[in-house]
Write a protein that holds these residues in place. Structure first.
Motif, PDB file in Angstrom:
ATOM      1  N   HIS A 134       3.604  -4.078  -9.335  1.00 45.68           N
ATOM      2  CA  HIS A 134       5.009  -4.043  -9.741  1.00 45.68           C
ATOM      3  C   HIS A 134       5.772  -2.866  -9.119  1.00 45.68           C
ATOM      4  CE1 HIS A 134       4.382  -7.173 -12.843  1.00 45.68           C
ATOM      5  NE2 HIS A 134       3.168  -6.660 -12.859  1.00 45.68           N
ATOM      6  N   THR A 135       5.054  -1.979  -8.423  1.00 44.72           N
ATOM      7  CA  THR A 135       5.685  -0.748  -7.923  1.00 44.72           C
ATOM      8  C   THR A 135       5.440  -0.453  -6.448  1.00 44.72           C
ATOM      9  OG1 THR A 135       3.748   0.563  -8.600  1.00 44.72           O
ATOM     10  CG2 THR A 135       5.553   0.383 -10.190  1.00 44.72           C
ATOM     11  N   TRP A 136       4.427  -1.041  -5.857  1.00 45.01           N
ATOM     12  CA  TRP A 136       4.058  -0.611  -4.505  1.00 45.01           C
ATOM     13  C   TRP A 136       4.995  -1.119  -3.424  1.00 45.01           C
ATOM     14  CZ3 TRP A 136      -2.029  -0.343  -3.991  1.00 45.01           C
ATOM     15  CH2 TRP A 136      -2.479   0.723  -4.776  1.00 45.01           C
ATOM     16  N   GLY A 137       5.963  -1.954  -3.775  1.00 42.50           N
ATOM     17  CA  GLY A 137       7.006  -2.325  -2.818  1.00 42.50           C
ATOM     18  C   GLY A 137       8.222  -1.424  -2.897  1.00 42.50           C
ATOM     19  N   ASN A 138       8.177  -0.375  -3.731  1.00 35.87           N
ATOM     20  CA  ASN A 138       9.349   0.487  -3.930  1.00 35.87           C
ATOM     21  C   ASN A 138       9.853   1.133  -2.644  1.00 35.87           C
ATOM     22  OD1 ASN A 138       9.334  -0.063  -6.655  1.00 35.87           O
ATOM     23  ND2 ASN A 138       8.895   2.024  -7.320  1.00 35.87           N
ATOM     24  N   LYS A 139       8.952   1.368  -1.697  1.00 35.37           N
ATOM     25  CA  LYS A 139       9.336   2.029  -0.449  1.00 35.37           C
ATOM     26  C   LYS A 139      10.443   1.251   0.279  1.00 35.37           C
ATOM     27  CE  LYS A 139       7.260   3.777   3.849  1.00 35.37           C
ATOM     28  NZ  LYS A 139       5.983   3.880   4.614  1.00 35.37           N
ATOM     29  N   VAL A 140      10.449  -0.061   0.135  1.00 36.55           N
ATOM     30  CA  VAL A 140      11.470  -0.895   0.773  1.00 36.55           C
ATOM     31  C   VAL A 140      12.857  -0.561   0.218  1.00 36.55           C
ATOM     32  CG1 VAL A 140      12.276  -3.290   1.001  1.00 36.55           C
ATOM     33  CG2 VAL A 140       9.854  -2.744   1.335  1.00 36.55           C
ATOM     34  N   PHE A 141      12.892  -0.064  -1.023  1.00 38.73           N
ATOM     35  CA  PHE A 141      14.160   0.259  -1.683  1.00 38.73           C
ATOM     36  C   PHE A 141      14.256   1.758  -1.991  1.00 38.73           C
ATOM     37  CE2 PHE A 141      12.883  -4.066  -2.876  1.00 38.73           C
ATOM     38  CZ  PHE A 141      13.983  -4.793  -2.450  1.00 38.73           C
TER      39      PHE A 141
END
Length: 340
Positions: A84-91
């Protein structure tokens, strides 16, 4: 359920559940196949960001498509878990909001280790049984470029965020599934982004947490009363499934106490439990993982799972349940969550 626009990408299908409110649904293949979503109102907000950058980039692409090239001002993470968090880098240019316990909890998940597990694959002789289990579950993900992005804002109380004329409420409901659970509620639209508070195949981590989890589900059912629920995993649902999950957790606690004794091992205890009402759930053998944790907790033992033992126990449970219930166990279709 009626949807507005439906936008399908290779990895994620986006359903417009209200004007400019989208649920991003992954095929539900098992662990880490999670959902997310976004609100294209005001400055824009993303709720959760999937397990890897490739899934998150699909959401960013769709956000740009429907917002005429815009970027969200906010990211709210439902809890700390990597899926739920490891795509945060995209944003990373957005203001990232998490529960105050998320930064602590995330230390239990190691990006480098998981990346190595995925790259070695499910058949690697260089991996432990537990690592091969995770490699099989993680097939379809690529952790290239993933890094933990710390929150800009950590919260412990409920907060309101205004997106133009739309107000959303972030509820702190921890501890339940984790120590960092947040819900996002849209009162006018009656839409709830629930994270892992709601999902088919839920795994509990303590009896105390499970009982509080039930209280949160009661609050959703009796007070919040959403018309549309975006779960952390699985298909978009209504309150009917929230009630079903509540029943599952209450049945879990009841059956656990009914069959517990001071000498019983977790596998034997799990086999005694009646889960006949929930055989349509994904991987019903997952019950073992919760029972293992509850038993250790009750006996005052460390609750960390022994992942080198769990795969064979899950397979044992799968075979046992197949023999016990036969054709009553329906084959799970990961793509069923994309049905329109």
């Amino acid at each position: 359920m009626k949807y507005g626009r439906i936008i399908q990408k290779p990895r994620v299908k986006f359903f417009e559940v209200a004007d400019d409110v989208f649920a991003g649904v992954s095929p539900y293949r098992g662990i880490s196949w999670s959902n997310a979503g976004f609100i294209n109102k005001g400055k824009g907000l993303v709720f959760d960001t999937f397990f890897d950058l490739f899934h998150a980039k699909e959401m960013r692409e769709v956000f740009k498509e429907v917002s005429n090239g815009g970027s969200p001002a906010y990211v709210v993470n439902s809890h700390y878990n990597s899926d739920h968090t490891w795509g945060n880098k995209v944003f990373k240019d957005a203001c990232i909001i998490m529960h105050k316990e998320a930064e602590r909890e995330r230390l239990t998940e190691n990006i480098t280790w998981m990346d190595g597990v995925i790259k070695r694959g499910k058949d690697s002789s260089d991996s432990t049984p537990g690592e091969r289990f995770f490699a099989a579950e993680f097939e379809g993900f690529d952790l290239e470029g993933v890094e933990w992005i710390s929150p800009n804002i950590e919260i412990k109380d409920d907060i309101n965020i205004r997106l133009g004329e739309t107000e959303v409420v972030i509820y702190n409901v921890a501890p339940a599934h984790s120590d960092s659970d947040l819900l996002l509620w849209m009162p006018k639209e009656k839409i709830l982004f629930a994270g892992d508070i709601v999902f088919n195949g839920c795994t509990a981590y303590s009896e105390e947490g499970t009982l509080n989890w039930v209280k949160v589900l009661d609050r959703i059912i009796n007070e919040i009363k959403p018309e549309v629920v975006i779960p952390g995993h699985g298909a978009i649902c209504s309150l009917a499934f929230v009630q079903e999950q509540r029943d599952y957790l209450m049945n879990l606690i009841s059956e656990f106490h009914k069959h517990y004794d001071d000498e019983i091992d977790p596998l034997s205890l799990t086999k005694k439990m009646d889960i006949s009402r929930f055989l349509h759930w994904i991987q019903p053998e997952r019950l073992f993982m919760t029972v293992d944790i509850l038993l250790k907790s009750k006996r005052g033992l460390p609750t960390v799972a022994n992942w080198n033992e769990i795969p064979k126990n899950l397979e044992d449970m799968r075979v046992f349940l197949a023999e016990k219930y036969g054709s009553r166990i329906k084959k799970w279709d990961p793509m069923s969550v994309w049905e329109e």
